[in-house]
Write an enzyme that holds these catalytic residues in place. Structure first.
Site: not given
Length: 262
Positions: A77, A223
């Protein structure tokens, strides 16, 4: 799901019915207002809790696992990041793994060549809003649609492919989102487990959290765009990813992009 085929989630249909019953009760027996108000407060509390629970399906469809799959989905992400994302791509390449990147539209516009490279290497590039607003869960439907559509446009311009999956910022949403995603022909994806690599500076703890109870069909969240840093300044996500890939190999599992059906 198309907008034409969309239906309000069963939980929300019950909520609408509860509101209608409450209004009827107040009209016929106004002295029962404490009971009506108490019921509506409880209903709104449950809706709020569902909105704050990223893996909830009470407010609409939400992919938390790849049911029936023999693979695992590594997802990243908040990218792309000009330094971390290329390193993630190289790590995945060395292990023959493929992943799904939920990208922020403004970062895509700033690094279109990098996003095109993610796509070229066989990974899926999907939608994580235009600007990753932390207040996204409080947006109305028009503001939500603007955020999501702008990211669609940026990603399609970089890769030549419009996303078909969406992940909400921090996983938080509200009852409007399901209808907006149906209008844009997107499907909501959350995760089975997240590594908390945005706040933990220990790669081994991040990896252990992701590998605990590992099974085929899991969707794992890391992430590339907002990783915490270790004492040397290195993105924790990179070393955690190496350990997770070791764990997948030991379990006889492989990572593949999330494939949407329908």
């Amino acid at each position: 799901m198309s907008a034409e085929a969309w239906r309000l989630a069963p939980f929300l249909r019950v909520s609408v019915g509860l509101h209608a019953a409450g209004m009827a009760t107040l009209a016929l027996a106004p002295e029962r207002w404490p009971l009506v108000v108490g019921g509506l407060l409880l209903d709104h509390g449950l809706i709020g809790a569902a909105a704050m629970w990223p893996r909830s399906t009470l407010l609409g469809a939400n992919v938390t696992r790849l049911e029936g799959s023999s693979e695992v989905a590594l997802t990243f992400d908040d990218g792309p990041h000009p330094d971390v994302t290329p390193a993630v791509l190289d790590l995945l390449d060395r292990r023959g793994a493929r992943a799904t990147f939920f990208c922020v539209g403004r970062k895509v516009a700033a690094h279109p060549d990098l996003v095109a490279e993610v796509h070229r290497r066989g990974h899926a590039v999907e939608n994580h809003t235009l600007s990753h607003p932390h207040a996204f869960g409080f947006y109305g439907p028009l503001a939500m649609e603007r955020e999501i559509q702008a990211a669609q446009d940026a990603i399609a311009a970089a890769t030549g492919r419009a996303p078909r999956l969406f992940r909400a910022p921090v996983g938080i949403r509200n009852p409007w989102l399901d209808r907006v995603l149906a209008r844009l022909d997107l499907r909501l994806v959350s995760w089975t487990r997240r590594g908390l690599d945005t706040v933990r500076a220990d790669a081994s703890r991040v990896a252990a959290r992701l590998l605990r109870g590992l099974a085929a069909g899991d969707i794992l969240l890391l992430h590339d765009g907002s990783s915490a840093r270790d004492a040397s300044g290195r993105a924790v996500t990179l070393d955690a990813l190496d350990l997770v890939l070791d764990g997948l190999e030991a379990a006889g599992l492989r990572s593949a992009p999330i494939a949407r059906e329908g």
